[in-house]
Scaffold this motif. Structure first.
Motif, mmCIF file in Angstrom:
data_model
loop_
_atom_site.group_PDB
_atom_site.id
_atom_site.type_symbol
_atom_site.label_atom_id
_atom_site.label_comp_id
_atom_site.label_asym_id
_atom_site.label_seq_id
_atom_site.Cartn_x
_atom_site.Cartn_y
_atom_site.Cartn_z
ATOM 1 N N ASN A 64 0.823 -1.208 0.000
ATOM 2 C CA ASN A 64 0.000 0.000 0.000
ATOM 3 C C ASN A 64 0.858 1.259 0.000
ATOM 4 O OD1 ASN A 64 -2.197 -1.691 0.092
ATOM 5 N ND2 ASN A 64 -2.953 -0.991 2.075
ATOM 6 N N ASN A 65 1.901 1.238 0.805
ATOM 7 C CA ASN A 65 2.791 2.406 0.872
ATOM 8 C C ASN A 65 3.464 2.672 -0.470
ATOM 9 O OD1 ASN A 65 2.215 2.990 3.545
ATOM 10 N ND2 ASN A 65 3.890 1.728 4.347
ATOM 11 N N ALA A 66 3.782 1.604 -1.202
ATOM 12 C CA ALA A 66 4.398 1.770 -2.519
ATOM 13 C C ALA A 66 3.426 2.423 -3.498
ATOM 14 C CB ALA A 66 4.860 0.413 -3.053
ATOM 15 N N ILE A 67 2.155 2.040 -3.412
ATOM 16 C CA ILE A 67 1.137 2.643 -4.275
ATOM 17 C C ILE A 67 0.967 4.121 -3.923
ATOM 18 C CG2 ILE A 67 -1.324 2.639 -4.876
ATOM 19 C CD1 ILE A 67 -1.262 -0.427 -4.411
ATOM 20 N N ARG A 68 0.933 4.428 -2.622
ATOM 21 C CA ARG A 68 0.804 5.827 -2.192
ATOM 22 C C ARG A 68 2.017 6.652 -2.617
ATOM 23 N NH1 ARG A 68 -0.382 6.852 3.872
ATOM 24 N NH2 ARG A 68 -0.797 8.964 3.062
ATOM 25 N N LYS A 69 3.190 6.059 -2.515
ATOM 26 C CA LYS A 69 4.412 6.763 -2.917
ATOM 27 C C LYS A 69 4.349 7.117 -4.400
ATOM 28 C CE LYS A 69 9.463 6.338 -2.932
ATOM 29 N NZ LYS A 69 10.625 5.453 -2.598
ATOM 30 N N ASP A 70 3.868 6.182 -5.200
ATOM 31 C CA ASP A 70 3.745 6.427 -6.638
ATOM 32 C C ASP A 70 2.710 7.526 -6.906
ATOM 33 O OD1 ASP A 70 4.247 5.445 -9.498
ATOM 34 O OD2 ASP A 70 2.071 5.308 -9.353
ATOM 35 N N THR A 71 1.614 7.505 -6.166
ATOM 36 C CA THR A 71 0.577 8.539 -6.312
ATOM 37 C C THR A 71 1.142 9.916 -6.019
ATOM 38 O OG1 THR A 71 -1.235 7.018 -5.784
ATOM 39 C CG2 THR A 71 -1.638 9.368 -5.400
ATOM 40 N N LYS A 72 1.946 10.017 -4.958
ATOM 41 C CA LYS A 72 2.512 11.308 -4.569
ATOM 42 C C LYS A 72 3.577 11.780 -5.553
ATOM 43 C CE LYS A 72 1.706 10.632 0.401
ATOM 44 N NZ LYS A 72 2.353 10.430 1.723
ATOM 45 N N GLN A 73 4.498 10.886 -5.900
ATOM 46 C CA GLN A 73 5.605 11.279 -6.773
ATOM 47 C C GLN A 73 5.134 11.679 -8.165
ATOM 48 O OE1 GLN A 73 8.401 7.999 -6.672
ATOM 49 N NE2 GLN A 73 9.470 8.807 -4.874
ATOM 50 N N ASN A 74 4.129 10.964 -8.670
ATOM 51 C CA ASN A 74 3.642 11.231 -10.022
ATOM 52 C C ASN A 74 2.423 12.153 -10.046
ATOM 53 O OD1 ASN A 74 5.542 9.532 -11.496
ATOM 54 N ND2 ASN A 74 4.478 7.809 -10.539
ATOM 55 N N LYS A 75 2.042 12.627 -8.841
ATOM 56 C CA LYS A 75 0.865 13.497 -8.722
ATOM 57 C C LYS A 75 -0.327 12.895 -9.460
ATOM 58 C CE LYS A 75 3.667 17.685 -8.205
ATOM 59 N NZ LYS A 75 3.578 17.619 -6.729
ATOM 60 N N ALA A 76 -0.523 11.602 -9.248
ATOM 61 C CA ALA A 76 -1.578 10.860 -9.940
ATOM 62 C C ALA A 76 -2.958 11.381 -9.560
ATOM 63 C CB ALA A 76 -1.477 9.371 -9.615
ATOM 64 N N GLN A 77 -3.811 11.502 -10.545
ATOM 65 C CA GLN A 77 -5.179 11.956 -10.335
ATOM 66 C C GLN A 77 -6.195 10.848 -10.603
ATOM 67 O OE1 GLN A 77 -5.632 15.292 -12.975
ATOM 68 N NE2 GLN A 77 -3.954 16.457 -12.049
ATOM 69 N N PHE A 78 -5.728 9.732 -11.128
ATOM 70 C CA PHE A 78 -6.627 8.680 -11.598
ATOM 71 C C PHE A 78 -5.964 7.328 -11.382
ATOM 72 C CE2 PHE A 78 -8.841 6.048 -14.722
ATOM 73 C CZ PHE A 78 -10.135 6.537 -14.707
ATOM 74 N N THR A 79 -6.757 6.323 -11.016
ATOM 75 C CA THR A 79 -6.238 4.962 -10.933
ATOM 76 C C THR A 79 -6.918 4.094 -11.977
ATOM 77 O OG1 THR A 79 -6.005 2.973 -9.551
ATOM 78 C CG2 THR A 79 -7.935 4.349 -9.138
ATOM 79 N N ASP A 80 -6.133 3.214 -12.586
ATOM 80 C CA ASP A 80 -6.700 2.248 -13.533
ATOM 81 C C ASP A 80 -7.295 1.040 -12.824
ATOM 82 O OD1 ASP A 80 -5.956 3.781 -15.731
ATOM 83 O OD2 ASP A 80 -3.987 2.822 -15.889
ATOM 84 N N PHE A 81 -7.247 1.041 -11.503
ATOM 85 C CA PHE A 81 -7.686 -0.114 -10.726
ATOM 86 C C PHE A 81 -8.849 0.269 -9.811
ATOM 87 C CE2 PHE A 81 -3.219 -0.417 -11.737
ATOM 88 C CZ PHE A 81 -3.133 -1.681 -12.304
ATOM 89 N N GLY A 82 -9.718 1.164 -10.296
ATOM 90 C CA GLY A 82 -10.834 1.650 -9.493
ATOM 91 C C GLY A 82 -12.170 1.194 -9.997
ATOM 92 N N ILE A 83 -13.143 2.108 -10.023
ATOM 93 C CA ILE A 83 -14.513 1.757 -10.407
ATOM 94 C C ILE A 83 -14.570 1.248 -11.833
ATOM 95 C CG2 ILE A 83 -16.814 2.719 -10.793
ATOM 96 C CD1 ILE A 83 -16.245 4.617 -8.411
ATOM 97 N N THR A 84 -13.933 1.971 -12.749
ATOM 98 C CA THR A 84 -13.823 1.470 -14.136
ATOM 99 C C THR A 84 -12.411 0.968 -14.351
ATOM 100 O OG1 THR A 84 -13.195 3.650 -14.993
ATOM 101 C CG2 THR A 84 -15.550 3.120 -14.934
ATOM 102 N N LYS A 85 -12.290 -0.076 -15.148
ATOM 103 C CA LYS A 85 -10.991 -0.727 -15.327
ATOM 104 C C LYS A 85 -10.677 -0.894 -16.798
ATOM 105 C CE LYS A 85 -11.793 -3.159 -11.024
ATOM 106 N NZ LYS A 85 -13.094 -2.487 -10.809
ATOM 107 N N LYS A 86 -9.418 -0.754 -17.122
ATOM 108 C CA LYS A 86 -9.002 -0.979 -18.512
ATOM 109 C C LYS A 86 -9.007 -2.458 -18.818
ATOM 110 C CE LYS A 86 -6.167 3.139 -19.194
ATOM 111 N NZ LYS A 86 -4.813 3.666 -19.589
#
Length: 283
Positions: free
Chosen positions: A261-283
């Protein structure tokens, strides 16, 4: 995966949807649901995000739905370990209002909880609340009568039951002026804490909801961080939107999962992510 959505009342326009997560704690959930049946406002729906509870919880919800005029929706998925992020996403989709309040099935809401969230809501903002944690012995003294009298939010009553004295009793203040001052002065950062947070539905949909790769450990903080990256400001209301947290153990805490989980959060912060591909809609 089997997902069941049970709606106990016809739908109408709601001021807000209260999403309550739960898993096999029907005795606590019964008290929490009762606290919502005596709120100072009533034009809201309750959505129970059930991560695989057994028949006891189903029967409790069915019974509660016959005792209240509130709209109740039970969203259930099969028990396959800690999958709170998945059931919360399903609950978001099942909601019928444009404003969402998130909380847990072990957090009893003060009678003005929903009303206060609604009074503080602002466009392009989310509200970050807190909770007052009860000791184990005090938790077992909470009954519907205690909630009805609002004694579980009364400092003197809690101390009489054995709750240790603490500065944290300020979290139960009834003074709006004091609450506003403490909201301003607190060093605690406003975040997405799933026990007491609210936002516009469109704002959490814009970031694709919760990241379903995440299990227990800051899974709620991560969606809040994406929302912040997407321009949503979090407002501190921890001394205004009041709930008390019933005691429970956390057997699902796992160090390996926390690292992931911490690795995912770190990636979110470093890349200033606004969207996840693993949420309500999925690729």
């Amino acid at each position: 995966m089997c997902v069941k959505i049970t709606i106990f009342e016809p739908m109408k326009t709601m001021d807000t949807s209260v999403i309550i997560s739960t898993y096999n704690k029907p005795e606590w959930l019964a008290l929490v649901l009762y606290s919502y049946s005596i709120q100072s406002v009533s034009n809201f729906e309750i959505i129970i995000a059930d991560d695989g509870s057994d028949e006891r919880t189903k029967k409790l919800i069915e019974h509660f739905s016959t005792q209240t005029k509130l709209k109740v929706i039970h969203v259930w998925q099969e028990d396959n370990g800690f999958q709170k992020t998945k059931i919360l996403n399903k609950a978001i989709v099942a909601s019928h209002s444009d404003y969402l309040i998130f909380t847990d099935g072990d957090c009893i809401a003060r009678e003005d909880f929903v009303e206060t969230h609604l009074s503080f809501r602002r466009k392009n903002c989310a509200l970050s609340g807190g909770y007052f944690k009860l000791d184990e012995s005090v938790s077992h003294k909470i009954t519907k009568e205690v909630i009805s009298k609002q004694n579980c939010f009364n400092k003197d009553w809690l101390i009489e039951q054995g709750q240790p004295r603490s500065f944290k009793f300020n979290k139960l203040t009834k003074s709006k002026n004091k609450a506003q001052l403490l909201n301003t002065l607190t060093p605690t950062k406003a975040t997405f804490d799933g026990m007491n947070v609210s936002c516009y539905k469109a704002d959490i949909l814009a970031v694709n909801g919760f990241d379903e790769r995440m299990q227990y450990g800051a899974e709620d903080r991560e969606v809040g961080e994406r929302m912040m990256n997407n321009g949503i400001k979090f407002l501190q209301v921890r001394y205004s939107t009041i709930c008390v947290h019933l005691f429970h153990e956390r057997p699902y805490k796992n160090e390996e999962i926390l690292k992931k989980n911490n690795a995912i959060r770190k990636d979110t912060k470093q890349n200033k992510a606004q969207f996840t591909d693993f949420g309500i809609t999925k690729k």
